[in-house]
Scaffold this active site. Sequence first.
Site, PDB file in Angstrom:
ATOM      1  N   HIS A 143       0.804  -1.229   0.000  1.00  0.00           N
ATOM      2  CA  HIS A 143       0.000   0.000   0.000  1.00  0.00           C
ATOM      3  C   HIS A 143       0.838   1.281   0.000  1.00  0.00           C
ATOM      4  CE1 HIS A 143      -3.646  -2.249   0.440  1.00  0.00           C
ATOM      5  NE2 HIS A 143      -3.352  -2.701   1.644  1.00  0.00           N
ATOM      6  N   HIS A 181      -6.703  -7.294   0.212  1.00  0.00           N
ATOM      7  CA  HIS A 181      -6.782  -5.867  -0.066  1.00  0.00           C
ATOM      8  C   HIS A 181      -6.100  -5.561  -1.400  1.00  0.00           C
ATOM      9  CE1 HIS A 181      -6.976  -6.327   4.340  1.00  0.00           C
ATOM     10  NE2 HIS A 181      -7.775  -5.273   4.311  1.00  0.00           N
ATOM     11  N   ASP A 268      -4.716 -12.995   4.107  1.00  0.00           N
ATOM     12  CA  ASP A 268      -5.903 -12.458   4.776  1.00  0.00           C
ATOM     13  C   ASP A 268      -7.204 -12.709   4.021  1.00  0.00           C
ATOM     14  OD1 ASP A 268      -5.124 -10.756   2.761  1.00  0.00           O
ATOM     15  OD2 ASP A 268      -5.067  -8.947   3.988  1.00  0.00           O
TER      16      ASP A 268
END
Length: 395
Positions: A143, A181, A268
């Site tokens: 990120h 994500h 995740d």
Amino acid sequence: MAKYAGHETVDKNAVFIYSDNQLGYKFSDTHPFNQKRLTLTVDLLNELGALNKVDIVEPRIATDEEILLGHDSKYMDIVKKAGRGEITNEQGEQYGIGTEDTPIFPFMHEASAHIVGGTLTACDYVMQGKAKHAANLGGGLHHGFKGRASGFCIYNDSTVAIKYMQQKYNARVLYIDTDAHHGDGVQWSFYDDPDVCTISIHETGRYLFPGTGNVTERGTGKGHGTSFNLPIDAFTEDESFLDIYETAFREIVEHFKPDVILTQNGADAHYFDPLTHLYGSMKIYKEIPRIAHELAHEYCDGRWIAVGGGGYDIWRVVPRAWSLIWTEMTDQKAPDGPLPSAWLEKWQPESPVTLIPTWMDPINMYNEVPRKVEITEKNHQILEKALYMIRSIQS
């Protein structure tokens, strides 16, 4: 750009990049990003007898010049000052640090430079022909942006590593991200670059940070058609996840023809993860590295670099998932049956949850998903849209 020439001889099959210095990337005792998962993974591999001392390579510290391949100097200076206690949270917020997600902590530049250096160490081993494969599970901080931290990520080791491989080895790189994500920081760094292909399979941004990664994000300029996003629906289960992953990966790698594959292996997407809404099991973490390994040998003479990423159930999920990357990399039979009893006995007293005693998950881990057919169909439509350009060219 000229095609990467490669090397004829390989010293080792795979190397495992690790040192305790990677544990210094720590926001607080209560922050969900917890590098103790590395300790748990290494210990599990040791108890399994799958990791030997000769396989472990110390990560180096990335230089300022290397970090600047992916970040600007003003931001790096702010990170250094923050780690020395020279700026306040308020001063750091415009740079994404001093926030709830990415708090300031002592020596944060040095800790982050160790993470980046580990991934660069992996790159050098693979690109110089010292090893076919390399894993730096402490990396995968996808990120981070050029001038701003985001989502627990200070420096983006994958972005730096890709730039590094382009400059030093003239390599054409395929990056595939299976974190729940969206791999936004890496995507935007190469959005107009025709020699880097990014693939992100993630939970739709309708429900989850960072809210990007729509199927229509395909790259721009000369890089149009080198960015692929597969935003899958919440509650997606193994079968649909793996269908999306394998189909997209195989078609895109055949179309792009990279010199090296870099996989980001966030763990995740599992049902137990506390920050996401996907319903994956350990089955996907067995298949993800297997397919990456196969395609690396088919298209890249084996060149495969694996980094970690997200994963917030550090007890029941991450150690098992990441151990399967290493056993696949080293051509060891995927472990099945019970986990090593010594590992369970050592860590259960410290774990706040009951450890899963087997490599695979319990069959009835969750109740039946009532929207399974609808979710599967929606995911298939996303796959068709993401691969439309490739398929239209082929037809």
